[in-house]
Scaffold this active site. Structure first.
Site, PDB file in Angstrom:
ATOM      1  CG  HIS A  39      18.629-112.735 -37.853  1.00 47.54           C
ATOM      2  ND1 HIS A  39      18.487-112.137 -39.072  1.00 47.54           N
ATOM      3  CD2 HIS A  39      19.546-114.149 -38.545  1.00 47.54           C
ATOM      4  CE1 HIS A  39      19.065-112.902 -40.390  1.00 47.54           C
ATOM      5  NE2 HIS A  39      19.505-113.957 -39.845  1.00 47.54           N
ATOM      6  CG  ASP A  91      16.899-109.221 -38.260  1.00 44.81           C
ATOM      7  OD1 ASP A  91      18.048-109.268 -37.943  1.00 44.81           O
ATOM      8  OD2 ASP A  91      16.502-110.131 -39.451  1.00 44.81           O
ATOM      9  CB  SER A 112      19.295-115.497 -42.613  1.00 46.22           C
ATOM     10  OG  SER A 112      20.304-114.671 -42.544  1.00 46.22           O
TER      11      SER A 112
END
Length: 234
Positions: A211, A181, A65
């Protein structure tokens, strides 16, 4: 993420990690990024120390991320002597719906009202496993609440830097992303794959994945793919 380290430990891989500024037990206001360049330089220093400690064994850098953005931006500025990168759901693409005028306003808002609420994190988008979401929401070392304008602007400008310079990336990499996501669009992983100059590059898109792939219902499949990629390069 302890189970991620344990799964890789079981395959013979040692894991080194740290808390970034404003996260976990590190100093700084929780969730605040005053200057993303500091995160890049911190990562550069940490990577250098870790590589020195590892010796000649094959080394890889893993970023998830925002961590994927940190790793990518760091490698663009300070390429490291590693066997490859692992980038899961990397935050490498800005929102196409954000108008240029709003981006300019964000710069001034970050200066004049850095603590103003900018956007909320949709925790339900992390995983399709309810216990994972519950654990995240109860974790005292996680920032809860809104992302402020200062942090939002620092993220935005660093994403733009990475987008503009991805062609300079030549290291081998494995990037994975869930197609469902809602926090980072899977177009980010595709952009990385399409623009990077790396001769050895792999992309895995998981249909319906959320995610945190390693915490989602397809976690076993993700680990199988990742470990196969690692073993082929060790």
């Amino acid at each position: 993420y302890a189970h991620v380290a344990e799964r890789l430990n079981a395959e013979g891989y040692a894991i080194y990690t740290y808390d970034q500024r404003g996260h976990g037990n590190s100093p700084g206001k929780m969730g605040r990024i005053e200057n993303f360049d500091r995160l890049i330089e911190d990562a550069h220093e940490f990577i250098g120390q870790t590589l020195a400690a590892c010796g000649p064994e094959p080394r890889f850098i893993f970023g998830h991320s925002m961590g994927g953005l940190v790793v990518t931006a760091t490698m663009l500025r300070h390429p490291a002597d590693v066997r490859g990168l692992i980038l899961t759901n990397p935050a490498l693409k800005s929102d196409d719906k954000t108008a240029p005028l709003l981006k300019k306003v964000a710069k001034w808002a970050a200066k004049l009202a850095p603590g103003m609420k900018a956007m909320a994190l949709d925790t339900k988008s992390l995983s399709r496993v309810p216990k994972v979401v519950e654990a995240y929401e109860a974790d005292p070392l996680v920032h809860h609440g809104f992302i402020d304008t200062r942090t939002g602007y620092e993220l935005m400008r660093t994403i733009e830097f990475a987008e503009a310079n991805l062609s300079w990336l030549q290291l081998p990499f494995f990037t994975a992303h869930g197609t469902a996501d809602r926090l980072v669009p899977y177009a980010a992983a595709q952009l990385l794959y399409d623009r990077a100059s790396s001769k050895d590059k792999t992309i895995q898109l998981y249909e319906g994945g959320y995610h945190e792939l390693f915490n989602d219902t397809i976690a076993d499949r993700f680990f199988t793919d990742l470990i196969a990629w690692l073993k082929a390069r060790t």
